[in-house]
Design a protein around this motif. Structure first.
Motif, PDB file in Angstrom:
ATOM      1  N   THR A  61      37.421  57.125  45.145  1.00 29.53           N
ATOM      2  CA  THR A  61      36.874  55.973  45.870  1.00 29.53           C
ATOM      3  C   THR A  61      36.301  56.347  47.237  1.00 29.53           C
ATOM      4  O   THR A  61      35.468  55.615  47.786  1.00 29.53           O
ATOM      5  N   SER A  67      31.545  54.655  46.887  1.00 38.33           N
ATOM      6  CA  SER A  67      31.559  53.441  47.699  1.00 38.33           C
ATOM      7  C   SER A  67      30.180  52.789  47.694  1.00 38.33           C
ATOM      8  O   SER A  67      29.160  53.476  47.652  1.00 38.33           O
ATOM      9  N   GLU A  87      28.642  51.542  50.080  1.00 39.84           N
ATOM     10  CA  GLU A  87      27.876  51.930  51.262  1.00 39.84           C
ATOM     11  C   GLU A  87      27.063  53.198  50.996  1.00 39.84           C
ATOM     12  O   GLU A  87      25.936  53.347  51.495  1.00 39.84           O
ATOM     13  N   ALA A 125      34.071  53.158  39.906  1.00 36.33           N
ATOM     14  CA  ALA A 125      35.119  53.991  40.490  1.00 36.33           C
ATOM     15  C   ALA A 125      36.279  54.065  39.504  1.00 36.33           C
ATOM     16  O   ALA A 125      37.314  53.409  39.668  1.00 36.33           O
TER      17      ALA A 125
END
Length: 232
Positions: free
Chosen positions: A107, A111, A113, A122
């Motif tokens: 993780t 992500s 982002e 994930a």
């Protein structure tokens, strides 16, 4: 007949199977040719070429003129590894209309982002791929350098009809990978499907250059060698 043919074409689309709707321009009923039946069709060579290109168009033969409406599923790229190469690979793949999925149980790497607007899972690949079958319109790339992540995914890809299977790593790394997969029962023929080191040999160094080399190899497999099971 036309409505029946269109309904059959839509059914093939829903099942992620290729098909071609043949419309005689000089008169006559439409007919649907499924990918599995191309080799035995009177227009087989012309239909196969259109399927390879993934484009509809006119086919002129001594027997007449036909418009071929080509239906091929969207090509998917499934990659293990939410790594720097994947960060470059995902937006570049979308530019050539590939449907991208990135799988990585870590993780800290996987992500939103780091991967905006990408299907990001994930989770461990073996768990994910049980519910996401890899078909002949799927390219697979192993990019983590971690056998715990890449090996189960490569095994799933080798058991599938994926038109492309590639793996990151040196020749030495790949030799060890082949040993591990061979111990799982994969034959030399199976293992020869893996493109490794992954990507076209263009001297790529940066993550973006490596991503470019990978996509070039995928497109070549898709367009030049009839990898998706149609007759050529």
């Amino acid at each position: 007949m036309e409505l029946e043919s269109l309904a059959a074409l839509n059914a093939e689309r829903a099942a992620r199977r290729a098909a071609v709707l043949v419309t005689p321009l000089d008169g006559g009923p439409q007919r649907l040719v499924k990918a599995a039946d191309v080799a035995g069709d009177p227009l087989g060579a012309g239909i196969a070429e259109r399927l390879r290109l993934g484009k509809s168009g006119l086919l002129e033969t001594d027997a007449g003129r036909y418009f071929l409406t080509v239906q091929v599923p969207p090509v998917r790229l499934v990659a293990t590894g939410a790594v720097h190469i994947s960060q470059a690979l995902a937006p570049m793949a979308r530019l050539i209309d590939l449907d991208v999925t990135i799988i990585d149980p870590r993780t800290a790497f996987a992500s939103p982002e780091r991967f905006p607007d990408v299907r990001l899972l994930a989770a461990w690949p073996d768990a994910v791929l049980r519910d996401m079958p890899i078909d002949r319109y799927t390219a697979f790339a192993a990019l983590t350098h971690d056998p715990k992540i890449d090996d189960p995914a490569l095994a799933a890809a080798l058991r599938s009809e994926a038109f492309y299977v590639g793996a990151l790593g040196s020749r030495k790394t790949h030799a060890k990978r082949l040993e591990r997969l061979g111990e799982q029962g994969f034959s030399d023929t199976d293992l020869a499907r893996i493109k490794a080191p992954i990507g076209l040999p263009i001297g790529a160094v940066s993550p973006a250059e490596i991503a470019l080399a990978i996509l070039g190899e995928i497109v070549a497999a898709l367009r030049l060698t009839s990898p998706r099971g149609e007759a050529s």
